[in-house]
Design a protein around this motif. Structure first.
Motif, mmCIF file in Angstrom:
data_model
loop_
_atom_site.group_PDB
_atom_site.id
_atom_site.type_symbol
_atom_site.label_atom_id
_atom_site.label_comp_id
_atom_site.label_asym_id
_atom_site.label_seq_id
_atom_site.Cartn_x
_atom_site.Cartn_y
_atom_site.Cartn_z
ATOM 1 N N THR A 379 0.925 -1.117 -0.007
ATOM 2 C CA THR A 379 0.004 -0.041 -0.120
ATOM 3 C C THR A 379 0.957 1.413 -0.108
ATOM 4 N N THR A 380 0.355 2.235 -0.606
ATOM 5 C CA THR A 380 1.281 3.487 -0.445
ATOM 6 C C THR A 380 0.299 4.826 -0.205
ATOM 7 N N ASP A 381 1.160 5.823 0.156
ATOM 8 C CA ASP A 381 0.407 7.125 0.404
ATOM 9 C C ASP A 381 0.629 7.753 -1.163
ATOM 10 N N THR A 403 -3.506 1.807 -3.727
ATOM 11 C CA THR A 403 -3.123 3.257 -3.826
ATOM 12 C C THR A 403 -4.139 4.019 -4.271
ATOM 13 N N GLY A 413 -2.543 5.546 3.074
ATOM 14 C CA GLY A 413 -1.746 4.297 3.024
ATOM 15 C C GLY A 413 -1.981 3.256 4.278
ATOM 16 N N LEU A 414 -1.727 4.146 5.306
ATOM 17 C CA LEU A 414 -1.733 3.323 6.609
ATOM 18 C C LEU A 414 -2.840 2.562 6.909
ATOM 19 N N CYS A 417 -3.759 -0.128 4.779
ATOM 20 C CA CYS A 417 -2.736 -1.222 4.976
ATOM 21 C C CYS A 417 -3.275 -2.077 5.902
ATOM 22 N N ASN A 431 3.433 -0.783 3.990
ATOM 23 C CA ASN A 431 2.913 0.546 3.875
ATOM 24 C C ASN A 431 4.124 1.417 3.447
ATOM 25 N N GLN A 457 5.541 -0.426 8.236
ATOM 26 C CA GLN A 457 5.327 1.153 7.798
ATOM 27 C C GLN A 457 6.705 1.494 7.382
#
Length: 563
Positions: A379-381, A403, A413-414, A417, A431, A457
């Motif tokens: 997952t991403t920001d 995403t 993201g978090l 995640c 993440n 993270q």
């Protein structure tokens, strides 16, 4: 049997097979939480730190599992705190059902305490929404919400329930949900015939894949299709994992930060076969110059997407998986070695590169890929780290890259995640966030530690808002207005204060042992990676330019020398 409205909500969730909900209680929704308490052995409730985190967690759960994600919030600020998460899901066609509670019917429209017209607020960012003022209609509305969220092009649905309805009593009868059928009635034989003719006659086809191919679970059919017509394949940010990123036919992402092989290839192809993608401005660049030598064949479940951003030559409306099954049966096995070799030469000539001497974002992504063997859910920001993840992690399977593509939500993201890990307990979930993004919703690390959800993270800490600063560097004559984050924040201490294990990495050789240790621990872990703020995401297409004008660091250095 006779149940109150809150019990009906819970029973309807059970009908739909819901095993997890994410939320935050409050006065108006207390009756629902009381009902959930009685069913805690059947439905897990994850208490997030903020309602936005709940919305993103439901979104991440939905993306990772393919099921509907569910979030709950109370009236007023609780409901409005869901809005960014709902909009994120809407832009990316993610099935989420958000259930909010409101003041009693008698208090509606009177500026009552914590009253908000949440259906009015969310009307533009939901596939549909409801306000329930009559308990006898509640069960049918909840059921319709789940159907609407999943059928056709998925999306979020909001159900607002007044507090008196959550307490009112009426008869409840269990209903087994009907299977949601794939959309095939819009697939026309004439459209298929035209598509087959275009494909068979094409000398230089290129396949462009978006998130719709993942939603329709069309990966197997897509792979067969690409091999059969011997076509290179590119994807959008949302389409990553629909086609194996390690396959020789794969050319990398398309668009603003896409590879030169993809951008040049699409600019030269004679047929662009677009599957489940909406031609975002970040993909097309200058629309007047986009794929100017090609006929555009667009395959999409949503007729509204046809000709919305790019004029098509032909289209087929319907479920991508079903359409690809038909095309695989009707198209001719073809050898286009000259064309695919030409694109392979572009891949060899213009590989993705980065500074190999120091700890950088691309190096971190490549090392994560190496250690996880490409089997993690990432997952991403939003920002530079997001683009590096899209460029350097080879996503081999669908639902492994989560995403915010359409809305570009920093802080996504978090929560996502956490939702993904809850939904896929057997998967490693990581993440990737920039330090600017992490600050926005880092309180959800508390959620991970409260429930011991073993996520990792990773913070790309360059002490700036990296992507915004990159634009300031390239297009605003280095005027770094409000993008420098030089302060005394210590993410390691913050993470430890929230109950997580934390590490700081400053050198390349420190990274791999820390990643392996984080995986071994199987608890919430933060890795604070200190990287240089001058690192940029390349290739890049300047705003308003054609994707054929993509430039990398070497092009930029050459141009600056000439000046």
């Amino acid at each position: 049997m006779k149940l109150n409205g809150s019990e009906i909500i819970v029973e309807c969730l059970k009908e739909q097979g819901v095993d997890t909900v994410f939320g935050y209680p409050g006065g108006a929704i207390l009756n629902v939480y009381d009902a959930l308490y009685k069913h805690s052995d059947e439905i897990l409730h994850i208490l997030t730190s903020h309602e936005q985190g709940a919305a993103h967690a439901a979104d991440g759960y939905a993306r990772a599992t393919g099921k509907v994600g569910v979030c709950l919030a109370t009236s007023g600020p609780g409901a409005t705190n869901l809005v960014t998460g709902i909009a994120t899901a809407y832009m990316d066609s993610i099935p989420v059902v958000a259930i909010t509670a409101n003041v009693t019917v008698s208090l509606l429209g009177k500026d009552s305490f914590q009253e908000i017209d949440i259906t009015g607020v969310t009307m533009p960012i939901t596939k549909h929404n409801f306000i329930v003022k009559d308990v006898t209609k509640l069960a049918d509305v909840i059921r319709r919400a789940f159907t609407i969220a999943m059928e056709g092009r998925p999306g979020p649905v909001l159900v607002d329930v007044t507090k008196d309805v959550t307490a009112d009593i009426c008869d409840y009868f269990k209903v087994i949900p009907e299977a949601i059928l794939r959309q095939t009635d819009t697939i026309k034989a004439d459209d298929i015939d035209i598509a087959v003719k275009l494909i068979n006659e094409s000398k230089r086809p290129f396949i462009f894949v978006g998130g719709g191919a993942i939603i329709s679970e069309a990966s197997d059919e897509l792979r067969e299709f690409a091999k059969k017509i011997d076509s290179p394949v590119t994807d959008s940010l949302m389409g990553k994992g629909a086609f194996d990123g390690s396959d020789p036919l794969y050319t990398g992402m398309l668009g603003m930060h896409g590879t030169k092989a993809s951008n040049f290839g699409v600019s030269e192809c004679d047929l662009l076969i677009t599957i489940g993608a909406r031609f975002s401005d970040r993909v097309t660049g200058n629309v007047k110059k986009f794929a100017s030598k090609a006929k555009i064949l667009q395959i999409d479940v949503d007729a509204a997407e046809i000709d919305k951003n790019i004029k098509t030559y032909a289209s087929v409306i319907g479920d991508a998986k079903e359409i690809l099954k038909i095309l695989n049966a009707k198209t001719t096995q073809t050898d286009r070695a000259e064309w695919t070799s030409h694109i392979s030469e572009y891949k060899d000539k213009f590989p993705l590169t980065y500074n190999q001497k120091e700890l950088t974002g691309p190096y971190i992504i490549e090392k994560i890929y190496e250690v996880t063997n490409g089997d993690a859910i990432i997952t991403t920001d939003v920002g530079q780290h997001q683009m590096w993840a899209a460029q350097f992690y080879k996503f081999k399977k669908p639902r492994t890259f989560l995403t915010s593509g359409g809305l570009g939500t920093m802080g996504y993201g978090l929560g996502a995640c956490i939702g993904a890990k809850v939904g896929c307990k057997d998967k490693l979930v990581i993440n990737i966030a920039g330090d600017g993004c992490f600050r926005m919703n880092m309180n959800e690390l508390i959620t991970a530690t409260r429930y011991n959800i073993p996520i990792i993270q990773v913070v790309f800490n360059n002490h700036v808002l990296g992507m915004v600063r990159q634009w300031q560097d390239l297009f605003y004559n280095k005027r770094y207005s409000s993008t420098v984050l030089d302060d005394q924040v210590d993410f390691v201490k913050l993470a430890e204060a929230m109950g997580a294990k934390a590490y700081r990495v400053t050198k390349k050789e420190e990274l791999e042992p820390v990643i392996r240790e984080a995986i071994r621990l199987n608890i919430p872990v933060l890795i604070d990676c200190i990287i240089d703020r001058e690192e940029k995401v390349f290739p890049m297409v300047a705003p308003g330019a054609a994707i054929s004008e993509a430039f990398n660091k070497e092009d930029l250095d050459k141009k600056n020398k000439e000046i």
